[in-house]
Scaffold this motif. Structure first.
Motif, PDB file in Angstrom:
ATOM      1  N   GLU A 193      -7.285  -2.541  68.790  1.00 20.90           N
ATOM      2  CA  GLU A 193      -7.490  -1.094  68.848  1.00 20.90           C
ATOM      3  C   GLU A 193      -8.977  -0.751  68.922  1.00 20.90           C
ATOM      4  O   GLU A 193      -9.384   0.116  69.677  1.00 20.90           O
ATOM      5  N   LYS A 194      -9.764  -1.437  68.076  1.00 21.29           N
ATOM      6  CA  LYS A 194     -11.202  -1.163  68.016  1.00 21.29           C
ATOM      7  C   LYS A 194     -11.928  -2.450  67.630  1.00 21.29           C
ATOM      8  O   LYS A 194     -11.884  -2.879  66.488  1.00 21.29           O
ATOM      9  N   ASP A 195     -12.594  -3.038  68.592  1.00 22.15           N
ATOM     10  CA  ASP A 195     -13.304  -4.296  68.396  1.00 22.15           C
ATOM     11  C   ASP A 195     -14.704  -4.015  67.847  1.00 22.15           C
ATOM     12  O   ASP A 195     -15.260  -2.937  68.047  1.00 22.15           O
ATOM     13  N   GLY A 196     -15.266  -4.995  67.162  1.00 25.21           N
ATOM     14  CA  GLY A 196     -16.647  -4.887  66.710  1.00 25.21           C
ATOM     15  C   GLY A 196     -16.838  -4.039  65.474  1.00 25.21           C
ATOM     16  O   GLY A 196     -17.895  -3.449  65.279  1.00 25.21           O
ATOM     17  N   VAL A 197     -15.836  -3.976  64.618  1.00 28.24           N
ATOM     18  CA  VAL A 197     -15.954  -3.200  63.387  1.00 28.24           C
ATOM     19  C   VAL A 197     -16.556  -4.078  62.289  1.00 28.24           C
ATOM     20  O   VAL A 197     -16.548  -5.308  62.380  1.00 28.24           O
ATOM     21  N   THR A 198     -17.053  -3.435  61.251  1.00 28.93           N
ATOM     22  CA  THR A 198     -17.564  -4.203  60.116  1.00 28.93           C
ATOM     23  C   THR A 198     -16.392  -4.751  59.322  1.00 28.93           C
ATOM     24  O   THR A 198     -15.269  -4.226  59.404  1.00 28.93           O
ATOM     25  N   ALA A 199     -16.671  -5.783  58.553  1.00 28.34           N
ATOM     26  CA  ALA A 199     -15.636  -6.363  57.696  1.00 28.34           C
ATOM     27  C   ALA A 199     -15.122  -5.300  56.727  1.00 28.34           C
ATOM     28  O   ALA A 199     -13.918  -5.219  56.456  1.00 28.34           O
ATOM     29  N   GLU A 236     -14.983  -2.004  57.218  1.00 25.46           N
ATOM     30  CA  GLU A 236     -14.113  -1.085  57.957  1.00 25.46           C
ATOM     31  C   GLU A 236     -12.747  -1.718  58.220  1.00 25.46           C
ATOM     32  O   GLU A 236     -11.711  -1.045  58.101  1.00 25.46           O
ATOM     33  N   LEU A 237     -12.755  -2.990  58.563  1.00 26.78           N
ATOM     34  CA  LEU A 237     -11.503  -3.699  58.825  1.00 26.78           C
ATOM     35  C   LEU A 237     -10.650  -3.748  57.556  1.00 26.78           C
ATOM     36  O   LEU A 237      -9.447  -3.488  57.594  1.00 26.78           O
ATOM     37  N   GLY A 238     -11.280  -4.063  56.435  1.00 26.87           N
ATOM     38  CA  GLY A 238     -10.574  -4.094  55.156  1.00 26.87           C
ATOM     39  C   GLY A 238      -9.982  -2.742  54.797  1.00 26.87           C
ATOM     40  O   GLY A 238      -8.841  -2.655  54.322  1.00 26.87           O
ATOM     41  N   GLU A 239     -10.738  -1.681  55.046  1.00 22.02           N
ATOM     42  CA  GLU A 239     -10.235  -0.330  54.771  1.00 22.02           C
ATOM     43  C   GLU A 239      -9.070   0.011  55.683  1.00 22.02           C
ATOM     44  O   GLU A 239      -8.080   0.594  55.247  1.00 22.02           O
ATOM     45  N   ARG A 240      -9.177  -0.355  56.943  1.00 22.27           N
ATOM     46  CA  ARG A 240      -8.114  -0.057  57.924  1.00 22.27           C
ATOM     47  C   ARG A 240      -6.813  -0.757  57.548  1.00 22.27           C
ATOM     48  O   ARG A 240      -5.738  -0.197  57.683  1.00 22.27           O
ATOM     49  N   LEU A 241      -6.928  -1.995  57.062  1.00 15.09           N
ATOM     50  CA  LEU A 241      -5.751  -2.797  56.724  1.00 15.09           C
ATOM     51  C   LEU A 241      -5.357  -2.704  55.253  1.00 15.09           C
ATOM     52  O   LEU A 241      -4.367  -3.310  54.840  1.00 15.09           O
ATOM     53  N   LEU A 281      -2.043  -8.647  61.864  1.00 14.24           N
ATOM     54  CA  LEU A 281      -2.513  -7.291  61.565  1.00 14.24           C
ATOM     55  C   LEU A 281      -4.003  -7.147  61.860  1.00 14.24           C
ATOM     56  O   LEU A 281      -4.443  -6.119  62.384  1.00 14.24           O
ATOM     57  N   VAL A 282      -4.780  -8.188  61.558  1.00 14.75           N
ATOM     58  CA  VAL A 282      -6.213  -8.181  61.882  1.00 14.75           C
ATOM     59  C   VAL A 282      -6.391  -8.053  63.389  1.00 14.75           C
ATOM     60  O   VAL A 282      -7.194  -7.243  63.866  1.00 14.75           O
ATOM     61  N   THR A 293     -28.910  -4.024  62.838  1.00 16.21           N
ATOM     62  CA  THR A 293     -29.523  -2.851  62.209  1.00 16.21           C
ATOM     63  C   THR A 293     -29.443  -2.885  60.686  1.00 16.21           C
ATOM     64  O   THR A 293     -30.249  -2.251  60.022  1.00 16.21           O
ATOM     65  N   ASP A 294     -28.477  -3.622  60.135  1.00 14.13           N
ATOM     66  CA  ASP A 294     -28.321  -3.710  58.686  1.00 14.13           C
ATOM     67  C   ASP A 294     -27.791  -5.097  58.346  1.00 14.13           C
ATOM     68  O   ASP A 294     -26.600  -5.375  58.512  1.00 14.13           O
ATOM     69  N   GLU A 295     -28.649  -5.971  57.879  1.00 11.75           N
ATOM     70  CA  GLU A 295     -28.291  -7.368  57.622  1.00 11.75           C
ATOM     71  C   GLU A 295     -27.174  -7.536  56.601  1.00 11.75           C
ATOM     72  O   GLU A 295     -26.559  -8.589  56.519  1.00 11.75           O
ATOM     73  N   ARG A 296     -26.919  -6.507  55.805  1.00 12.96           N
ATOM     74  CA  ARG A 296     -25.850  -6.593  54.802  1.00 12.96           C
ATOM     75  C   ARG A 296     -24.468  -6.516  55.433  1.00 12.96           C
ATOM     76  O   ARG A 296     -23.484  -6.905  54.819  1.00 12.96           O
ATOM     77  N   LYS A 297     -24.399  -5.993  56.653  1.00 12.48           N
ATOM     78  CA  LYS A 297     -23.110  -5.781  57.309  1.00 12.48           C
ATOM     79  C   LYS A 297     -22.767  -6.939  58.243  1.00 12.48           C
ATOM     80  O   LYS A 297     -23.624  -7.448  58.947  1.00 12.48           O
ATOM     81  N   ILE A 298     -21.490  -7.308  58.215  1.00 13.43           N
ATOM     82  CA  ILE A 298     -20.963  -8.336  59.108  1.00 13.43           C
ATOM     83  C   ILE A 298     -20.002  -7.643  60.073  1.00 13.43           C
ATOM     84  O   ILE A 298     -19.052  -6.985  59.642  1.00 13.43           O
ATOM     85  N   ASN A 299     -20.261  -7.781  61.356  1.00 10.10           N
ATOM     86  CA  ASN A 299     -19.366  -7.221  62.365  1.00 10.10           C
ATOM     87  C   ASN A 299     -18.390  -8.304  62.818  1.00 10.10           C
ATOM     88  O   ASN A 299     -18.760  -9.470  62.939  1.00 10.10           O
TER      89      ASN A 299
END
Length: 144
Positions: free
Chosen positions: A48-54, A56-61, A41-42, A88-94
């Motif tokens: 479908e869309k590569d390079g999303v934040t963790a 965003e991925l969690g929300e999608r799944l 599923l991941v 741009t934002d160190e808190r986010k993991i792509n």
């Protein structure tokens, strides 16, 4: 009315059992690739869309970080994905696909497709089921 309260008359149980059968089906198809059903599923989401934040991925799944974080770590260590801190934002993991995930996309989806075809679900039936399940999901979700 008493008959309605039996286990085999419960819609929730029918959905639960069917989901379990699908998981077994997908597990057998994905085993040669060393993937679990949630890992598949991941990959589907990232194809479908590569390079999303963790996040965003969690929300999608619809997966929480407690489930998703170790799964992403395992998939990264097995060469499927890579994690990269946002510039741009160190808190986010792509999360990005690795070459392995791109190269194996066709063989994986081919094997899954062949396995699903063994269920003999016709295209029209498949589309109807998807529509009905979507409606059911919205109704159950909308009651909150």
């Amino acid at each position: 009315m008493k008959d309605f309260l039996t286990l085999d008359k419960q819609l929730c149980f029918a959905v639960y059992e069917t989901a379990g059968e699908f998981t077994k089906l997908y597990t057998s198809a994905l085993q040669p690739f060393g993937l679990t059903y949630p890992q598949y599923l991941v990959l589907l989401a990232l194809w479908e869309k590569d390079g999303v934040t963790a996040k965003e991925l969690g929300e999608r799944l619809n997966l929480g970080t407690g489930t998703l974080t170790p799964m992403i770590a395992r998939m990264a260590s097995n060469g499927w994905l890579r994690k990269e801190r946002s510039k741009t934002d160190e808190r986010k993991i792509n999360i990005y696909l690795q070459d392995k995930a791109r190269q194996e996309k066709h063989p994986i989806t081919q094997k899954v497709s062949e396995t699903i075809q063994t269920c003999r679900i016709e295209l029209e039936e498949y589309e109807q089921l998807m529509m009905q399940l979507g409606t059911l999901r919205r109704k159950v979700k909308g009651r909150i």
